[in-house]
Design a protein around this motif. Sequence first.
Motif, short mmCIF file in Angstrom:
data_model
loop_
_atom_site.label_atom_id
_atom_site.label_comp_id
_atom_site.label_asym_id
_atom_site.label_seq_id
_atom_site.Cartn_x
_atom_site.Cartn_y
_atom_site.Cartn_z
N VAL A 22 0.84 -1.20 0.00
CA VAL A 22 0.00 0.00 0.00
C VAL A 22 0.87 1.26 0.00
N VAL A 23 1.91 1.26 0.80
CA VAL A 23 2.83 2.41 0.83
C VAL A 23 3.49 2.59 -0.53
N ALA A 24 3.96 1.51 -1.13
CA ALA A 24 4.60 1.60 -2.45
C ALA A 24 3.62 2.11 -3.49
N SER A 25 2.40 1.65 -3.45
CA SER A 25 1.38 2.11 -4.39
C SER A 25 1.10 3.60 -4.21
N GLN A 73 -0.22 18.52 2.45
CA GLN A 73 -0.81 19.24 1.32
C GLN A 73 0.31 19.56 0.34
N VAL A 74 0.06 19.37 -0.93
CA VAL A 74 1.06 19.64 -1.97
C VAL A 74 0.43 20.44 -3.10
N ARG A 75 1.25 20.91 -4.01
CA ARG A 75 0.82 21.66 -5.20
C ARG A 75 0.03 22.92 -4.84
N GLN A 76 0.36 23.53 -3.72
CA GLN A 76 -0.37 24.72 -3.30
C GLN A 76 -0.27 25.84 -4.33
N GLU A 77 0.85 25.91 -5.03
CA GLU A 77 1.05 26.95 -6.03
C GLU A 77 0.05 26.85 -7.19
N SER A 78 -0.57 25.69 -7.35
CA SER A 78 -1.53 25.49 -8.44
C SER A 78 -2.89 26.12 -8.15
N GLY A 79 -3.14 26.41 -6.86
CA GLY A 79 -4.45 26.91 -6.47
C GLY A 79 -5.45 25.80 -6.20
N GLY A 80 -5.03 24.54 -6.44
CA GLY A 80 -5.90 23.40 -6.19
C GLY A 80 -5.71 22.87 -4.78
N TYR A 81 -6.52 21.90 -4.43
CA TYR A 81 -6.50 21.30 -3.09
C TYR A 81 -6.01 19.86 -3.20
N TYR A 82 -4.72 19.69 -3.03
CA TYR A 82 -4.09 18.39 -3.20
C TYR A 82 -3.45 17.90 -1.91
N VAL A 83 -3.59 16.61 -1.65
CA VAL A 83 -2.93 15.97 -0.51
C VAL A 83 -2.26 14.71 -1.04
N GLU A 84 -1.03 14.49 -0.59
CA GLU A 84 -0.33 13.28 -0.97
C GLU A 84 -1.13 12.05 -0.52
N PRO A 85 -1.00 10.93 -1.26
CA PRO A 85 -1.58 9.69 -0.74
C PRO A 85 -0.98 9.44 0.64
N THR A 86 -1.84 9.11 1.58
CA THR A 86 -1.41 9.02 2.97
C THR A 86 -1.70 7.63 3.52
N VAL A 87 -0.69 7.08 4.18
CA VAL A 87 -0.82 5.77 4.81
C VAL A 87 -0.35 5.90 6.25
N SER A 88 -1.19 5.45 7.17
CA SER A 88 -0.81 5.44 8.58
C SER A 88 -1.29 4.15 9.21
N THR A 89 -0.67 3.79 10.33
CA THR A 89 -1.10 2.61 11.07
C THR A 89 -1.41 3.02 12.50
N ALA A 90 -2.29 2.27 13.09
CA ALA A 90 -2.67 2.54 14.48
C ALA A 90 -1.89 1.67 15.41
#
Length: 90
Positions: A22-25, A73-90
């Motif tokens: 999942v992280v690699a993907s 959050q990434v690509r802020q300079e584009s004016g869009g609302y982007y977030v990197e794919p995020t993986v976390s574990t509990a």
Amino acid sequence: MCSAGSRLIVEERVRDEVIEKVVASGRRRVPADPLDAATQLGAIVDDVQLQTVLGYIASGRAEGAQLLAGGRQVRQESGGYYVEPTVSTA
């Protein structure tokens, strides 16, 4: 189409292997222009939803989740609302 699942439940015996895949993907998917046919990960719909997503990420970390990939959050300079794919574990 939004396909942002919030949980993935797996058997303990395959947990590490699944997390690795999942992280690699997620790392292969870069948020990009949703009008480009090659884009696999577009923008979040608006600032309200962006703040909701970032809030979930922050809340998970505050509650002890380990962030394995993304989360920013990434690509802020584009004016869009982007977030990197995020993986976390509990």
